[in-house]
Design an enzyme around this catalytic site. Structure first.
Site, short mmCIF file in Angstrom:
data_model
loop_
_atom_site.label_atom_id
_atom_site.label_comp_id
_atom_site.label_asym_id
_atom_site.label_seq_id
_atom_site.Cartn_x
_atom_site.Cartn_y
_atom_site.Cartn_z
N GLU A 41 -8.61 0.70 -2.87
CA GLU A 41 -9.50 0.69 -1.69
C GLU A 41 -10.42 1.89 -1.80
O GLU A 41 -9.98 2.98 -2.15
CB GLU A 41 -8.67 0.82 -0.41
CG GLU A 41 -7.87 -0.40 -0.07
CD GLU A 41 -7.05 -0.18 1.19
OE1 GLU A 41 -7.19 0.86 1.84
OE2 GLU A 41 -6.25 -1.06 1.49
N HIS B 47 -5.62 3.87 -1.55
CA HIS B 47 -6.96 4.17 -1.05
C HIS B 47 -7.31 5.59 -1.46
O HIS B 47 -6.73 6.55 -0.94
CB HIS B 47 -6.94 4.03 0.49
CG HIS B 47 -8.27 4.25 1.15
ND1 HIS B 47 -8.47 4.05 2.48
CD2 HIS B 47 -9.46 4.64 0.65
CE1 HIS B 47 -9.74 4.30 2.78
NE2 HIS B 47 -10.35 4.68 1.69
N GLU C 287 -10.94 -9.56 2.80
CA GLU C 287 -9.71 -9.15 3.48
C GLU C 287 -10.03 -9.04 4.96
O GLU C 287 -10.86 -8.21 5.36
CB GLU C 287 -9.19 -7.81 2.95
CG GLU C 287 -7.90 -7.41 3.67
CD GLU C 287 -7.32 -6.09 3.20
OE1 GLU C 287 -7.56 -5.67 2.04
OE2 GLU C 287 -6.61 -5.45 4.01
N ARG D 89 -9.44 8.24 -0.85
CA ARG D 89 -10.44 8.62 0.16
C ARG D 89 -11.31 9.75 -0.37
O ARG D 89 -10.87 10.54 -1.21
CB ARG D 89 -9.74 9.06 1.46
CG ARG D 89 -8.96 7.95 2.14
CD ARG D 89 -8.39 8.43 3.46
NE ARG D 89 -9.45 8.67 4.43
CZ ARG D 89 -9.74 7.85 5.45
NH1 ARG D 89 -9.02 6.78 5.67
NH2 ARG D 89 -10.73 8.13 6.26
N THR E 44 -8.36 3.59 8.43
CA THR E 44 -9.56 2.76 8.46
C THR E 44 -9.65 2.07 9.81
O THR E 44 -8.75 1.34 10.20
CB THR E 44 -9.50 1.71 7.32
OG1 THR E 44 -9.06 2.36 6.14
CG2 THR E 44 -10.85 1.09 7.09
N HIS F 106 -3.89 -4.62 7.69
CA HIS F 106 -4.02 -3.48 8.59
C HIS F 106 -3.18 -3.70 9.84
O HIS F 106 -3.42 -4.64 10.60
CB HIS F 106 -5.47 -3.17 9.00
CG HIS F 106 -5.65 -1.70 9.25
ND1 HIS F 106 -5.19 -1.10 10.39
CD2 HIS F 106 -6.18 -0.73 8.49
CE1 HIS F 106 -5.44 0.19 10.32
NE2 HIS F 106 -6.04 0.45 9.18
N ASN G 102 0.85 -1.19 0.00
CA ASN G 102 0.00 0.00 0.00
C ASN G 102 0.90 1.26 0.00
O ASN G 102 1.75 1.41 0.89
CB ASN G 102 -0.89 -0.04 1.25
CG ASN G 102 -1.83 1.13 1.34
OD1 ASN G 102 -1.43 2.27 1.11
ND2 ASN G 102 -3.06 0.88 1.71
N HIS H 202 0.98 6.01 2.20
CA HIS H 202 1.74 6.88 3.10
C HIS H 202 2.96 7.52 2.44
O HIS H 202 3.57 8.41 3.02
CB HIS H 202 2.06 6.15 4.40
CG HIS H 202 0.79 5.85 5.14
ND1 HIS H 202 -0.14 6.84 5.42
CD2 HIS H 202 0.24 4.69 5.56
CE1 HIS H 202 -1.18 6.29 6.02
NE2 HIS H 202 -0.98 4.99 6.11
N ARG I 244 -7.09 12.91 1.21
CA ARG I 244 -6.04 13.38 2.12
C ARG I 244 -4.64 12.89 1.74
O ARG I 244 -3.65 13.50 2.12
CB ARG I 244 -6.35 13.00 3.57
CG ARG I 244 -6.19 11.52 3.86
CD ARG I 244 -6.23 11.25 5.34
NE ARG I 244 -7.56 11.47 5.87
CZ ARG I 244 -8.03 10.83 6.94
NH1 ARG I 244 -7.27 9.98 7.59
NH2 ARG I 244 -9.25 11.06 7.38
N1 PXP Z 1 -6.04 -3.01 4.28
C1 PXP Z 1 -6.95 -2.00 4.34
C2 PXP Z 1 -8.35 -2.29 3.93
C3 PXP Z 1 -6.58 -0.70 4.75
O1 PXP Z 1 -7.50 0.28 4.79
C4 PXP Z 1 -5.22 -0.45 5.08
C5 PXP Z 1 -4.81 0.92 5.48
O2 PXP Z 1 -4.89 1.78 4.41
C6 PXP Z 1 -4.31 -1.53 4.99
C7 PXP Z 1 -4.75 -2.78 4.62
C8 PXP Z 1 -2.87 -1.34 5.28
O3 PXP Z 1 -2.69 -1.05 6.62
P1 PXP Z 1 -1.28 -0.57 7.16
O4 PXP Z 1 -0.96 0.72 6.49
O5 PXP Z 1 -1.48 -0.47 8.62
O6 PXP Z 1 -0.30 -1.66 6.76
#
Ligand code: PXP
Length: 239
Positions: A70, A43, A151, A45, A101, A191, A7, A10, A49
């Site tokens: 996402e 994602h 998931e 949003r 999330t 997550h 992902n 960030h 953001r």
């Molecule tokens: N899965 C989903 C559905 C999420 O919303 C997120 C966070 O954006 C993640 C996985 C990844 O989480 P993390 O950034 O804590 O690894």
């Protein structure tokens, strides 16, 4: 052997801290793929953001593995997904004030709405995943309305405060993963997973793919993204 999807939200968070053009999540996606990632996640949003529409469009053009978008199950996002056509959409709950999330989607609260969203995405050949708490009722509802993937939300597990809590929360994930697989759905997890807490998943071969962002981007700041992705792949391939 499980897969790792990275992902890149960030990377965009760091960019937005300055409101300029770097670092670019699209470049990050390319580096993650070159390091061996099996998929890229972002994602979009509603408040934009971190990931912007421009990022999603470019990621669609650049990503050579699988692009997982996402999103909240709202009209605006469904229309964007139908236009961009990511390989996969993960439906997540979204609250404006949350930092990230916070919980799984409550499919049971409005199955007809989610079923319609699945139909509109499937029409475009997009696979649909539901981000759910490890709750058998939610999983069964998602199955009934056409989900292809569940998931499992590992956030509560990752926040456990003691060994006992880790054990109990992991057990719920184990049961949820088994139920999902028994229903014939693919199982992903994500997550809050990091280089330490992911190791327990060796006991759970049902999980086919891990969705990980924050811990990889955090490590990347110190050791570089290629190294950070390779380190996580080494762990995930062993699960
Ligand atoms: N899965 C989903 C559905 C999420 O919303 C997120 C966070 O954006 C993640 C996985 C990844 O989480 P993390 O950034 O804590 O690894």
């Amino acid at each position: 052997m499980a897969r790792l999807a990275v992902n890149v939200d960030h990377v965009a968070t760091v960019r937005e801290a300055r409101g300029i053009q770097e670092p670019d999540p699209v470049l990050a996606a390319g580096i993650a793929e070159l390091a061996g990632a099996d998929g890229i996640i972002c994602h979009l949003r509603e408040d934009r953001r971190h990931i912007k529409d421009r990022d999603l469009t470019l990621l669609r053009q650049v990503v050579r593995t699988r692009l997982n978008m996402e999103m909240a199950a709202v009209d605006e996002m469904v229309e964007i997904a139908r236009e961009v056509c990511p390989d996969l959409v993960t439906l997540v709950p979204e609250k404006r004030e949350e930092l990230t999330t916070e919980g799984g989607l409550d499919v049971k609260s409005n199955p007809r709405h989610y079923e319609e969203v699945v139909g509109r995405l499937r029409e475009k050949g997009i696979e649909v995943s539901f981000f759910l708490d490890p709750d058998p009722d939610q999983i069964e509802t998602a199955h009934r309305i056409g989900a292809q993937i569940v998931e499992i939300h590992t956030g509560h597990y990752s926040e456990a405060a003691s060994e006992m809590e880790f054990g109990e929360r992991f057990e719920r994930i184990v049961n949820a993963a088994k139920r999902t697989a028994d229903l014939g759905l693919a199982v992903s997890a994500g997550h809050g997973l990091n280089y330490t807490n992911v190791k327990r998943f060796k006991a759970l071969p049902q999980v086919e793919e891990y969705s990980i962002g924050h811990s990889i981007v955090s490590r990347a700041v110190l050791v570089g993204l290629e190294q950070a992705v390779k380190d996580m792949i080494a762990l995930v391939k062993d699960l």
